[in-house]
Design a protein around this motif. Sequence first.
Motif, PDB file in Angstrom:
ATOM      1  N   MET A 153     -20.331  11.126   5.640  1.00  0.00           N
ATOM      2  CA  MET A 153     -21.161  11.588   4.532  1.00  0.00           C
ATOM      3  C   MET A 153     -22.625  11.491   4.937  1.00  0.00           C
ATOM      4  O   MET A 153     -23.127  10.423   5.282  1.00  0.00           O
ATOM      5  CB  MET A 153     -20.910  10.740   3.295  1.00  0.00           C
ATOM      6  N   PRO A 154     -23.355  12.621   4.932  1.00  0.00           N
ATOM      7  CA  PRO A 154     -24.762  12.590   5.344  1.00  0.00           C
ATOM      8  C   PRO A 154     -25.607  11.713   4.419  1.00  0.00           C
ATOM      9  O   PRO A 154     -25.381  11.674   3.207  1.00  0.00           O
ATOM     10  CB  PRO A 154     -25.191  14.062   5.229  1.00  0.00           C
ATOM     11  N   THR A 155     -26.541  11.014   5.006  1.00  0.00           N
ATOM     12  CA  THR A 155     -27.466  10.185   4.215  1.00  0.00           C
ATOM     13  C   THR A 155     -28.894  10.686   4.317  1.00  0.00           C
ATOM     14  O   THR A 155     -29.710  10.408   3.443  1.00  0.00           O
ATOM     15  CB  THR A 155     -27.409   8.731   4.690  1.00  0.00           C
ATOM     16  N   ASP A 156     -29.223  11.418   5.375  1.00  0.00           N
ATOM     17  CA  ASP A 156     -30.582  11.925   5.534  1.00  0.00           C
ATOM     18  C   ASP A 156     -30.667  13.349   5.002  1.00  0.00           C
ATOM     19  O   ASP A 156     -29.671  14.052   4.869  1.00  0.00           O
ATOM     20  CB  ASP A 156     -31.011  11.881   6.995  1.00  0.00           C
ATOM     21  N   ARG A 157     -31.860  13.787   4.684  1.00  0.00           N
ATOM     22  CA  ARG A 157     -32.094  15.121   4.165  1.00  0.00           C
ATOM     23  C   ARG A 157     -33.247  15.773   4.938  1.00  0.00           C
ATOM     24  O   ARG A 157     -34.372  15.859   4.456  1.00  0.00           O
ATOM     25  CB  ARG A 157     -32.429  15.071   2.672  1.00  0.00           C
ATOM     26  N   PRO A 158     -32.988  16.220   6.162  1.00  0.00           N
ATOM     27  CA  PRO A 158     -34.039  16.855   6.961  1.00  0.00           C
ATOM     28  C   PRO A 158     -34.431  18.204   6.366  1.00  0.00           C
ATOM     29  O   PRO A 158     -33.672  18.797   5.585  1.00  0.00           O
ATOM     30  CB  PRO A 158     -33.376  17.024   8.326  1.00  0.00           C
ATOM     31  N   PRO A 159     -35.613  18.683   6.718  1.00  0.00           N
ATOM     32  CA  PRO A 159     -36.045  19.989   6.192  1.00  0.00           C
ATOM     33  C   PRO A 159     -35.197  21.119   6.778  1.00  0.00           C
ATOM     34  O   PRO A 159     -34.642  21.002   7.878  1.00  0.00           O
ATOM     35  CB  PRO A 159     -37.499  20.079   6.658  1.00  0.00           C
ATOM     36  N   VAL A 160     -35.101  22.200   6.041  1.00  0.00           N
ATOM     37  CA  VAL A 160     -34.376  23.375   6.514  1.00  0.00           C
ATOM     38  C   VAL A 160     -35.177  24.032   7.629  1.00  0.00           C
ATOM     39  O   VAL A 160     -36.381  24.259   7.485  1.00  0.00           O
ATOM     40  CB  VAL A 160     -34.172  24.391   5.365  1.00  0.00           C
ATOM     41  N   PRO A 161     -34.554  24.331   8.759  1.00  0.00           N
ATOM     42  CA  PRO A 161     -35.274  24.997   9.852  1.00  0.00           C
ATOM     43  C   PRO A 161     -35.843  26.337   9.408  1.00  0.00           C
ATOM     44  O   PRO A 161     -35.235  27.050   8.593  1.00  0.00           O
ATOM     45  CB  PRO A 161     -34.196  25.189  10.924  1.00  0.00           C
ATOM     46  N   TYR A 178     -25.330  22.607  -1.969  1.00  0.00           N
ATOM     47  CA  TYR A 178     -25.347  21.272  -1.376  1.00  0.00           C
ATOM     48  C   TYR A 178     -26.561  21.231  -0.457  1.00  0.00           C
ATOM     49  O   TYR A 178     -26.820  22.190   0.273  1.00  0.00           O
ATOM     50  CB  TYR A 178     -24.071  21.020  -0.568  1.00  0.00           C
ATOM     51  N   PRO A 179     -27.336  20.148  -0.497  1.00  0.00           N
ATOM     52  CA  PRO A 179     -28.567  20.100   0.304  1.00  0.00           C
ATOM     53  C   PRO A 179     -28.296  20.342   1.787  1.00  0.00           C
ATOM     54  O   PRO A 179     -27.255  19.958   2.322  1.00  0.00           O
ATOM     55  CB  PRO A 179     -29.086  18.682   0.062  1.00  0.00           C
ATOM     56  N   TYR A 180     -29.244  20.952   2.455  1.00  0.00           N
ATOM     57  CA  TYR A 180     -29.106  21.244   3.879  1.00  0.00           C
ATOM     58  C   TYR A 180     -28.849  19.986   4.699  1.00  0.00           C
ATOM     59  O   TYR A 180     -29.454  18.943   4.468  1.00  0.00           O
ATOM     60  CB  TYR A 180     -30.368  21.934   4.407  1.00  0.00           C
ATOM     61  N   GLN A 181     -27.941  20.138   5.651  1.00  0.00           N
ATOM     62  CA  GLN A 181     -27.648  19.051   6.582  1.00  0.00           C
ATOM     63  C   GLN A 181     -27.140  19.680   7.881  1.00  0.00           C
ATOM     64  O   GLN A 181     -26.233  20.512   7.861  1.00  0.00           O
ATOM     65  CB  GLN A 181     -26.575  18.123   6.002  1.00  0.00           C
ATOM     66  N   PRO A 182     -27.726  19.331   9.029  1.00  0.00           N
ATOM     67  CA  PRO A 182     -27.296  19.939  10.292  1.00  0.00           C
ATOM     68  C   PRO A 182     -25.847  19.623  10.671  1.00  0.00           C
ATOM     69  O   PRO A 182     -25.267  20.317  11.507  1.00  0.00           O
ATOM     70  CB  PRO A 182     -28.278  19.362  11.320  1.00  0.00           C
ATOM     71  N   SER A 183     -25.259  18.585  10.034  1.00  0.00           N
ATOM     72  CA  SER A 183     -23.856  18.311  10.306  1.00  0.00           C
ATOM     73  C   SER A 183     -22.942  19.267   9.534  1.00  0.00           C
ATOM     74  O   SER A 183     -21.723  19.284   9.758  1.00  0.00           O
ATOM     75  CB  SER A 183     -23.506  16.861   9.935  1.00  0.00           C
TER      76      SER A 183
END
Length: 432
Positions: free
Chosen positions: A199-207, A222-227
């Motif tokens: 389960m992702p915990t970080d929320r990096p910016p969308v490329p 669902y918020p962006y996540q590179p995974s």
Amino acid sequence: MTIQHSRRDILKSSAASAAGVAFYHGASARRLSAAESPNEKLKIACIGIGGRGAANVNGVKSQDIIALVDVDQKRAGGTFEKFPNVTRYTDYRKMFDKLGGELDAVVISTPDHTHFHPANIAMQHDLHLYLEKPLAHNVFETRTLCDLAKKKKLATQLGNQRHAMSNMHRVVESIQSGAIGKVEEVHCWVGGDRGMPKMPTDRPPVPGTLDYDLWIGPAQFYPYQPSITPYGWRFWWEFGTGETGNWGCHILDIPYWSLGLRHPDRVEAAGPPVDALRTPKSMHVTYRFPESNQGSPIDLHWYHGTPNELLQKHGISAKGMNTVFLGSEGILACGFGSRKLYPEEQFADYRAPDPFIADSPGFYNEWIAACKGGEPATCQFDYTGPMAESVLLGNVAYRTGGFDWDSANLSTGDNVNAQALIRTPYRKGWEI
């Protein structure tokens, strides 16, 4: 008065005529009918051109590719570079608005949750369709696309590329020739334990190279996540269909073709505790098919994970294998490139039947020829639609428990939780 027919009208008419001809799946040589101009190149748009999509673009590059569409400019970069003069789009809806009347066909290789909408638009525009497996994200979408293709008499092909492999042809011939007697049960699997991502915990910016809102499309946000994107989506229920959806159509193609299967009437499944968001690392689905070319019902087992107990019981090596047919007179184990009969001593002098399934001219070439009026491609939706539905039903049974399946009415009987997954809602603005 002279009536002028466009090349697109002629192509559609030719394909419709071919679709009306009785077609025995895989048994006759491919042919190209006397279409008005069978050597003329199709005008094709490709939607989703990174990853698997890049291979599909390459598969149809003999034709006239006039549009490339992708929401991820970085992932699509390699394909863009190979076709520098082809018009690029981010939003397929804008592409259809501008070019829909100029196209003959569309190739769609997007994530599972965005198969239906562009495919539906393409066929509403009377365009022939090549669509990646598992055809759509839920059973309702799958049936809707199959019914539309039949109504419009369009040339279709599901991305079951392994269907063209000669070893699969030989397996079908052995089963249908009675090498192991009457088939009583089938077991299929994909090895490994992919699924249940962290389960992702970080929320990096969308490329800046990704239009994430378009990537989400009709799914719930669902918020962006590179995974999750560009590839991990496969293991999230909202976007993908797990390893069952990823490999099920490829592997179940072998028994479906060999045994003439269509729709199950009962689906049951077991596995680890269900997660509301993520697909599992293992599962076991049992399908009961009321009809087959064996003259009796057949149970088909699907495993995410290798069925070692079954293989050990019968002394079968798992290497290179993904399917076991249990027959009244023996066992046939096979994979995409291998096959073996058991007990080995019993089949020491076995002689395979003379081939009766013609070699494919190439999986993409089948579809291209069909678009121009030739025979339907071997993985047209009439054949692959029921198989894709069954794959998706396996996931439904795992998530909600077993059910009796009424394929005519898309009904799961008294399992209301299962019924809720047959057709799922879309994000606001994407309703149909």
